[in-house]
Design a protein around this motif. Structure first.
Motif, short mmCIF file in Angstrom:
data_model
loop_
_atom_site.label_atom_id
_atom_site.label_comp_id
_atom_site.label_asym_id
_atom_site.label_seq_id
_atom_site.Cartn_x
_atom_site.Cartn_y
_atom_site.Cartn_z
N ILE A 273 0.84 -1.21 0.00
CA ILE A 273 0.00 0.00 0.00
C ILE A 273 0.88 1.27 0.00
CG2 ILE A 273 -1.62 1.34 1.39
CD1 ILE A 273 -2.85 -1.35 2.29
N GLN A 274 1.87 1.30 0.89
CA GLN A 274 2.74 2.47 0.97
C GLN A 274 3.56 2.63 -0.32
OE1 GLN A 274 2.61 4.68 3.26
NE2 GLN A 274 1.18 3.55 4.59
N TYR A 275 3.99 1.50 -0.87
CA TYR A 275 4.80 1.55 -2.10
C TYR A 275 4.01 2.17 -3.24
CZ TYR A 275 7.30 -0.05 -6.26
OH TYR A 275 7.94 -0.11 -7.48
N PHE A 276 2.80 1.64 -3.51
CA PHE A 276 2.01 2.14 -4.63
C PHE A 276 1.43 3.52 -4.36
CE2 PHE A 276 1.87 -2.44 -5.69
CZ PHE A 276 2.33 -2.36 -6.99
N ARG A 277 1.17 3.86 -3.10
CA ARG A 277 0.69 5.21 -2.78
C ARG A 277 1.77 6.24 -3.16
NH1 ARG A 277 -1.22 5.92 3.16
NH2 ARG A 277 -2.98 4.76 2.30
N TYR A 278 3.03 5.97 -2.81
CA TYR A 278 4.12 6.89 -3.16
C TYR A 278 4.33 6.93 -4.67
CZ TYR A 278 8.89 8.79 -3.45
OH TYR A 278 9.98 9.56 -3.75
N ASP B 299 11.40 11.15 2.05
CA ASP B 299 10.32 10.37 1.45
C ASP B 299 10.85 9.33 0.47
OD1 ASP B 299 8.58 11.92 2.91
OD2 ASP B 299 8.19 13.33 1.25
N GLU B 300 11.89 9.73 -0.31
CA GLU B 300 12.47 8.79 -1.27
C GLU B 300 13.09 7.60 -0.56
OE1 GLU B 300 13.95 6.99 -4.75
OE2 GLU B 300 12.32 8.41 -4.38
N LEU B 301 13.81 7.84 0.53
CA LEU B 301 14.44 6.74 1.26
C LEU B 301 13.39 5.85 1.94
CD1 LEU B 301 17.54 8.54 2.83
CD2 LEU B 301 17.43 7.16 0.74
N GLU B 302 12.31 6.45 2.44
CA GLU B 302 11.24 5.65 3.06
C GLU B 302 10.58 4.74 2.03
OE1 GLU B 302 9.10 4.24 6.25
OE2 GLU B 302 10.82 5.61 6.21
N HIS B 303 10.36 5.27 0.84
CA HIS B 303 9.79 4.47 -0.23
C HIS B 303 10.72 3.32 -0.60
CE1 HIS B 303 7.92 3.38 -4.03
NE2 HIS B 303 9.08 3.63 -4.65
N THR B 304 12.04 3.61 -0.63
CA THR B 304 13.01 2.56 -0.95
C THR B 304 12.99 1.47 0.13
OG1 THR B 304 14.39 4.22 -2.06
CG2 THR B 304 15.42 2.12 -1.51
N ARG B 305 12.81 1.84 1.37
CA ARG B 305 12.74 0.83 2.46
C ARG B 305 11.53 -0.08 2.28
NH1 ARG B 305 14.21 5.56 5.52
NH2 ARG B 305 16.37 5.39 6.32
N TYR B 306 10.35 0.49 1.92
CA TYR B 306 9.16 -0.34 1.68
C TYR B 306 9.43 -1.32 0.54
CZ TYR B 306 6.26 2.50 4.76
OH TYR B 306 5.71 3.11 5.85
N TYR B 307 10.11 -0.82 -0.49
CA TYR B 307 10.40 -1.69 -1.63
C TYR B 307 11.34 -2.83 -1.22
CZ TYR B 307 12.27 -3.32 -6.07
OH TYR B 307 12.67 -4.11 -7.12
#
Length: 578
Positions: A408-413, A426-434
């Motif tokens: 959910i967090q990945y596709f929301r970003y 935000d970019e690093l948080e998205h990379t962590r979810y991935y």
């Protein structure tokens, strides 16, 4: 626009124009100078020729007079009258002959106006007799002549120049002596008496006429020669100028009967006074040309070259990238005003056209960025759903919740990242979810770390810049054979005021052919002819940073894994930013 410099170059228009003006005017100035000096030379020559003719005529008269005296003295010397004195035996005979000769010379002397006196000297009786009157220096002349006869100097002279110059006291004389037995007959002439008729010549206030001996020493007017530093030459074939502080025109003529010459010293300024109008006109024109040439060059520079230089400088600025330049053509000719206004209008239209083109490019860049950002790998989406399905089958609800929340967090970003820049946090948080999703997909085979300074978390970066390179590492490095570690390291570059992002893995690294293409900046395609994710992110960075970004690709020398090094500015000119 301040135009103050004059650039001298052989290929520049202003240099060619200046040279053209000089080429046209300098010959005229040179001709005027030549004409001036030629006129002076002609006048000097005419004056010299006039005085030379006069001197030649008068010197011939002097020589004829002296020659007549010589001839008369020779007649007496070889006749009985003079011999009778030297051969007289008794006193009566001697005085009779002497009285007769005295009367004869007194009567004949009137025929020779240039002659000052005759004299007779009898050596045995040492008696001296002169036929003259009114001369106060008779005694001094008598003593000098007797001494001269005793020294017999006169007899040693040139037979053709028997009249010799002598100075007796303060006076100057020409003396001629002939011998007949024991008696001597002579004559003497004052030089003043010879020059007197020439005093009527107009030589100017400071001009002089004088005699000089064969050595060039003046016989008369010595003060003028010494004070003015005038040289008296023996070569009188042509006139010449002489004098130290003031120039004199010197002309002269040699005597054929004596060792003396006649000279005229004419002040040069008096000669040139005879052509005042022509000389003044020539000098006025010459100096006027010398003044008006720089004035003309200045006016030409101000009226033509400076406005032209303004246009040239404006065109150079346009060539350098300054499209907002305008030409100021105030206080210039109408033609340059039209040229300046046309140039300014053209630049305004070009500027508007560039703005429109730039806006169109921005719109295309936005569209391309959005398209690149929305490129979702369908295999990743299907694999994620497959993982959720398998977890549901084994009823592992805890991992299902974790997996679902990461998706959910990945596709929301992903779906909201349609802007040019996002915060690094935000970019690093998205990379962590991935990476968390991939860790669930490859349990035990993937480890990762992300390290970034806290003070950089607010720094704007392009979206998906880190996640795209991480995704590329997982796609090509993660296998089921051995575990893989992925590290993201972010540092601040103080000197460059930039940020360095390093993404590296412990996999097999870039293939040699792929690495060569990436290092050369060329596109790399997969087996289906599609551009890889690395090419996409490189394209995005060049669009956003205008080619100021630096991307390096290489393999780690220790682990052999792939390394991507990106250097970005921390202060980009943001178009829009969250």
């Amino acid at each position: 626009m301040n135009i103050r410099k004059w650039h001298w170059s052989t290929s520049s228009l202003q240099t060619k124009l200046a040279l053209s003006v000089l080429i046209m005017t300098l010959p005229l100035v040179g001709l005027l100078f030549y004409n001036n000096f030629y006129a002076i030379h002609v006048v000097r020559g005419q004056v010299a020729d006039s005085y030379t003719d006069t001197f030649t005529l008068y010197m011939n008269q002097i020589d004829e007079g002296l020659n007549d005296v010589d001839a008369y003295m020779n007649t007496l010397a070889f006749g009985n009258d003079l011999l009778a004195i030297g051969q007289a035996v008794t006193d009566d005979d001697y005085y009779t002959a002497k009285f007769y000769l005295y009367n004869k010379l007194s009567q004949e002397m009137a025929w020779y106006p240039s002659l000052s006196s005759f004299f007779v000297y009898e050596e045995k009786r040492q008696e001296y007799m002169d036929i003259s009157s009114g001369y106060t220096e008779r005694e001094s002349i008598k003593n000098y002549v007797i001494d001269l006869i005793h020294r017999k100097k006169e007899m040693q002279g040139d037979i053709t120049k028997r009249w010799q110059y002598h100075q007796i006291g303060d006076e100057h004389y020409l003396i001629d002596i002939v011998k007949a037995g024991d008696a001597y007959l002579g004559a003497w002439v004052r030089t003043k008496q010879l020059i007197a008729p020439l005093r009527t010549l107009k030589l100017g206030k400071e001009g002089e006429i004088l005699f000089a001996n064969d050595q060039g020493k003046p016989i008369t007017v010595t003060n003028l020669i010494l004070d003015k530093g005038i040289e008296l030459r023996q070569d009188m074939t042509n006139y010449y100028l002489s004098g130290s502080d003031r120039k004199y025109l010197v002309v002269g003529e040699h005597s054929s009967r004596g060792n003396f010459s006649l000279f005229a010293l004419i002040p040069d300024k008096n000669i040139l006074d005879k052509l005042p109008y022509l000389q003044r006109v020539i000098w006025i024109i010459t100096f006027g040309a010398m003044v008006f040439i720089p004035v003309g060059l200045y006016l030409m520079r101000r009226s033509f070259l400076i406005p032209l230089n303004r246009v040239l400088l404006a065109m150079k600025k346009v060539r350098g990238g300054d499209w907002g330049v305008q030409v100021n053509m105030h206080k210039t000719s109408e033609e340059f005003l039209i040229l300046g206004n046309s140039f300014n209008s053209m630049m305004t239209e070009i500027q508007m056209l560039r703005v429109n083109v730039f806006e169109e490019q921005l719109n295309k860049q936005r569209e391309e960025l959005q398209r690149l950002q929305l490129q979702v790998n369908p295999h990743f989406f299907l694999n994620a759903l497959n993982i959720v399905y398998n977890l549901a089958k084994v009823k592992n609800f805890e991992l299902i919740l974790e997996m679902t929340m990461s998706l959910i967090q990945y596709f929301r970003y992903l779906f909201r990242s349609n802007t040019s820049f996002v915060k690094l946090e935000d970019e690093l948080e998205h990379t962590r979810y991935y990476l968390n999703i991939q860790s669930l997909r490859f349990p035990g085979q993937l480890t990762w770390t992300i390290d970034a300074p806290v003070y950089l978390t607010e720094t704007p970066v392009p979206p998906l810049i880190v996640q795209s390179f991480v995704e590329n590492s997982i796609k090509h490095a993660v296998t089921l054979d051995e575990p893989i570690d992925i590290a993201v390291q972010i540092d601040f570059l103080e000197e460059e005021k930039g940020m360095k992002i390093i993404i590296k893995d412990t996999g097999r690294g870039f293939a040699d052919d792929v690495l060569k293409e990436l290092q050369a900046g060329r596109s790399v395609q997969n087996d289906r002819g599609e551009h890889t994710g690395i090419w996409n992110i490189g394209r995005r960075l060049r669009l956003l940073y205008n080619d100021t970004v630096t991307i390096r690709y290489f393999n780690d020398t220790v682990t052999g894994g792939a390394v991507v090094e990106i250097m970005l500015s921390t202060e980009p000119e943001l178009e829009e930013m969250l």
